[in-house]
Design a protein around this motif. Structure first.
Motif, short mmCIF file in Angstrom:
data_model
loop_
_atom_site.label_atom_id
_atom_site.label_comp_id
_atom_site.label_asym_id
_atom_site.label_seq_id
_atom_site.Cartn_x
_atom_site.Cartn_y
_atom_site.Cartn_z
N PRO A 133 36.29 47.35 29.58
CA PRO A 133 35.57 47.38 30.78
C PRO A 133 34.39 48.21 31.17
O PRO A 133 33.67 47.99 31.76
N LEU A 134 34.46 49.40 30.36
CA LEU A 134 33.48 50.49 30.68
C LEU A 134 31.97 49.60 30.20
O LEU A 134 31.03 49.99 30.70
N ILE A 135 32.05 49.07 29.00
CA ILE A 135 31.08 48.41 28.44
C ILE A 135 30.46 47.49 29.42
O ILE A 135 29.39 47.30 29.64
N ALA A 136 31.41 46.72 29.73
CA ALA A 136 31.01 45.71 30.78
C ALA A 136 30.33 46.15 32.10
O ALA A 136 29.43 45.39 32.78
N ALA A 137 31.12 47.31 32.55
CA ALA A 137 30.26 47.90 33.71
C ALA A 137 28.99 48.23 33.74
O ALA A 137 28.28 48.55 34.84
N THR A 138 28.30 48.46 32.31
CA THR A 138 27.02 48.68 32.34
C THR A 138 26.01 47.71 32.75
O THR A 138 24.79 47.85 32.79
N VAL A 142 36.02 37.80 29.66
CA VAL A 142 35.92 37.52 30.91
C VAL A 142 35.71 38.75 31.88
O VAL A 142 35.45 38.58 32.96
N LEU A 143 35.73 39.95 31.30
CA LEU A 143 35.30 41.17 32.20
C LEU A 143 33.89 41.01 32.32
O LEU A 143 33.40 41.97 33.19
N VAL A 144 32.92 40.38 31.91
CA VAL A 144 31.64 40.28 32.25
C VAL A 144 31.55 39.56 33.63
O VAL A 144 30.39 39.67 34.20
N LEU A 145 32.51 38.75 33.99
CA LEU A 145 32.41 37.94 35.03
C LEU A 145 32.18 38.92 36.39
O LEU A 145 31.06 38.57 37.27
N ILE A 158 51.14 39.81 40.85
CA ILE A 158 51.55 40.71 39.82
C ILE A 158 50.26 41.59 39.71
O ILE A 158 49.20 41.15 39.57
N PRO A 159 50.46 42.90 39.23
CA PRO A 159 49.38 43.83 39.13
C PRO A 159 48.79 43.45 37.67
O PRO A 159 49.26 43.47 36.75
N SER A 160 47.38 42.86 37.86
CA SER A 160 46.84 42.53 36.68
C SER A 160 45.69 43.67 36.19
O SER A 160 44.82 43.98 37.02
N VAL A 161 45.77 44.07 34.96
CA VAL A 161 44.88 45.20 34.67
C VAL A 161 43.24 44.80 34.65
O VAL A 161 42.57 45.16 35.48
N THR A 162 42.91 43.59 33.91
CA THR A 162 41.60 42.99 33.96
C THR A 162 41.07 42.59 35.39
O THR A 162 39.90 42.31 35.43
N GLY A 163 42.06 41.99 35.81
CA GLY A 163 42.04 41.43 37.24
C GLY A 163 41.49 42.53 38.06
O GLY A 163 40.47 42.13 38.86
N THR A 164 42.23 43.47 38.25
CA THR A 164 41.72 44.37 38.97
C THR A 164 40.62 44.99 38.63
O THR A 164 39.54 45.19 39.56
N GLU A 165 40.07 45.24 37.51
CA GLU A 165 38.95 45.71 36.91
C GLU A 165 37.82 44.82 37.23
O GLU A 165 36.59 45.21 37.70
N ASN A 166 38.10 43.61 37.34
CA ASN A 166 36.96 42.40 37.72
C ASN A 166 36.46 42.37 39.08
O ASN A 166 35.40 42.63 39.37
N ILE A 200 39.62 45.53 49.89
CA ILE A 200 40.91 46.30 49.72
C ILE A 200 41.76 45.39 48.72
O ILE A 200 41.82 44.22 48.77
N ILE A 201 41.95 46.26 47.60
CA ILE A 201 42.83 45.49 46.38
C ILE A 201 44.12 46.13 46.77
O ILE A 201 44.61 47.12 46.50
N LYS A 202 45.26 45.04 47.07
CA LYS A 202 46.51 45.30 47.04
C LYS A 202 47.53 44.96 45.86
O LYS A 202 47.08 44.01 45.15
N ASN A 203 48.35 45.75 45.64
CA ASN A 203 49.07 45.68 44.27
C ASN A 203 48.18 45.79 43.05
O ASN A 203 48.23 44.89 42.18
N ALA A 204 47.38 46.53 43.12
CA ALA A 204 46.35 46.99 41.84
C ALA A 204 47.12 47.33 41.01
O ALA A 204 48.10 48.08 41.05
N ALA A 205 46.57 47.16 39.48
CA ALA A 205 46.97 47.66 38.59
C ALA A 205 46.76 49.30 38.55
O ALA A 205 45.71 49.62 38.90
N LYS A 206 47.60 50.21 37.96
CA LYS A 206 47.44 51.56 38.15
C LYS A 206 47.31 52.29 36.84
O LYS A 206 47.36 53.54 36.73
N GLU A 207 47.10 51.24 35.90
CA GLU A 207 46.83 51.83 34.15
C GLU A 207 45.66 52.94 34.21
O GLU A 207 44.80 52.71 35.04
N PRO A 208 45.95 53.91 33.33
CA PRO A 208 44.73 54.93 33.17
C PRO A 208 43.47 54.15 32.77
O PRO A 208 42.37 55.07 33.25
N GLU A 209 43.41 53.16 32.26
CA GLU A 209 42.34 52.38 31.83
C GLU A 209 41.55 52.06 33.18
O GLU A 209 40.29 52.10 33.31
#
Ligand code: EPU
Length: 428
Positions: A27-32, A95-98, A161-169, A182-191
């Motif tokens: 996701p950090l690469i996609a964020a660039t 899909v993280l580039v979306l 369901i908390p989705s990791v790449t969903g929250t990131e996207n 506001i993102i509710k039930n967001a994923a809390k993963e360290p990533e």
């Protein structure tokens, strides 16, 4: 095709340095893509998946270069907004580039990933979230086309369901949206936290880092930055289980022990000694008065979103439990088909029965665990076969190891340095 050959049943001893986290680097690469300019990302693991993500950005017009563990990415001039099937089918995280393309270019066309070895893995939460921000999405010819027709407006996005790449996207899509998202039930993963840290240093306004409720207040512009990838908690956990399976004593360095709360508890409950420092961990298996390893105790796990037990560590934990004293119930709640390693572990002598989403592992004595040819089916299943092969007597031959190369940097070399008899055998 290359194979890994392991002559097991030898204790490990030494130090294993942990690389940057694959699932944070992607996701950090996609964020660039979010703001034009040149970024430096540090501690980027050199893996098949990180190379695929950089190559995907290149097809969009970015220029990238690796120097040691850093990667420089210049996204000043984008020339396209399409992630083709050929790339996406090799790595679902494409899909993280979306999200960033929607935010910067107002248009994206990304191949729908399709199912994979561990489950159907739909992206319906991502698409519903984009639509709630005002993006129109259509599915045509196997591609998702996302188009922004009017300026994006903040909204409330709830994940079933908390989705990791969903929250990131959704985080990346909403950084410029007017008002609050506001993102509710967001994923809390360290990533996810690592991504929020980078977006914040770029100028994004995000509150709630580390919680399941994230609030993004749209800003007019962002700036390129230098950011650092967190250590790979799944890699660190895999080496902890390798020493649990093979015996011996390992020090794990460059890691963040705070990211492995559930695993450390379960390893201690199984009888391993695990000590955590700030960026290091040490682990060893107790021995009896004759210096013989004491068997581990069977313990149960249930995979859950962070901070629960990570699904990405489930297969390796099962490989540890096959030689425990007692029964271990392994309940997989995240992916519906993540027991592909069971049939391969059974080839080494493991006693495992699958009952729906639960695997019942009846520990066998270490002496009856015996090496065999096995086949890797996905990334973490491959890692579990390495863990089991290190414990089994005789030779374990693992084929289809390209799965491992997607997510573990220099695994064979790292294990060789701590005394494992492991090598890659090239067929060519
Ligand atoms: N889900 C849906 N619809 C969606 C999104 C998710 O139903 O739109 C479901 C999934 O099918 C699953 C659950 O929600 O049952 C959680 O999936 P999640 O979206 O969190 O998974 P992901 O973002 O696709 C990431 C990691 C995976 C890791 C999972 C769970 C990356 C690039 N991948 O996937 O990593 O297993 O979170 O922690 O971050 C791996 O590294 O081996 C790996 C598979």
């Amino acid at each position: 095709m290359d194979k890994i050959i392991i002559n097991g049943n030898r204790p490990l001893k030494g130090t294993v340095p942990i690389s940057g986290a694959k699932n944070a680097a992607l996701p950090l690469i996609a964020a660039t893509l979010l703001a034009p300019g040149t970024y430096t990302l540090n501690n980027v693991p050199d893996l098949r998946d990180t190379r695929t993500m950089c190559n995907l950005l290149q097809t969009l017009g970015a220029v990238w270069e690796r120097s040691g563990t850093s990667v420089q990415i210049d996204t000043s001039h984008l020339t396209g907004a399409e992630a083709p099937y050929d790339l996406v089918k090799t790595m679902r995280a494409s899909v993280l580039v979306l999200g960033p393309l929607i935010a910067r270019a107002g248009f994206a066309r990304v191949s729908l990933p399709g199912g994979c070895a561990i489950g159907a893995r739909p992206i319906n939460f991502h698409l519903r979230g984009f639509e709630q921000l005002g993006v129109s999405t259509i599915l045509e010819g196997g591609y998702v086309e996302a188009r922004v027709e009017a300026p994006l407006t903040g909204s409330t996005v709830y994940f079933d369901i908390p989705s990791v790449t969903g929250t990131e996207n959704i985080l990346m899509a909403s950084v410029y949206a007017q008002g609050k998202t506001i993102i509710k039930n967001a994923a809390k993963e360290p990533e996810v936290e690592n991504l929020i840290e980078m977006l914040s240093s770029m100028g994004a306004k995000i509150e709630g880092r580390g919680t399941d409720r994230l609030t993004v207040t749209g800003v007019a512009s962002l700036q390129p930055v230098e950011a650092t990838i967190i250590p790979d908690r799944i890699e660190a956990g895999t080496y902890l289980m390798a020493v649990g399976a093979a015996g011996g004593e390992l020090e794990i360095t460059n890691c963040d022990p705070a990211h492995l709360p559930a695993l450390v508890e379960k390893l201690r409950a199984a009888g391993m000694q695990v000590e955590a420092g700030t960026t290091t961990m040490s682990a060893f298996c107790p021995v009896d008065s004759d210096g013989r390893r004491c068997p581990l105790i069977g313990v149960d796990i249930t995979t859950l979103p962070y901070p629960g037990f990570a699904t990405d560590l489930q297969a390796q934990f099962m490989a540890l439990m096959i030689q425990s004293d007692g029964v271990s119930i392994i309940h997989e709640t995240i992916f519906e088909n993540r027991f592909m390693h069971v049939a391969e572990l059974q080839r080494l002598g493991a006693d495992i029965t699958i009952e729906g989403s639960r695997a019942v592992v009846r520990g066998i004595s270490r002496d009856t665990l015996c090496g065999a040819p096995v086949m890797a089916t996905d990334l973490r299943a491959s890692a579990s076969l390495v863990v089991a092969g290190l414990a089994a007597s005789g030779t374990t031959e693992i084929s289809r190891i390209y799965h491992l190369e997607r997510g573990y940097e220099n695994m064979v070399e790292k294990l060789q340095k701590v005394g494992a008899d492991i090598r890659i055998q090239s067929d060519s």
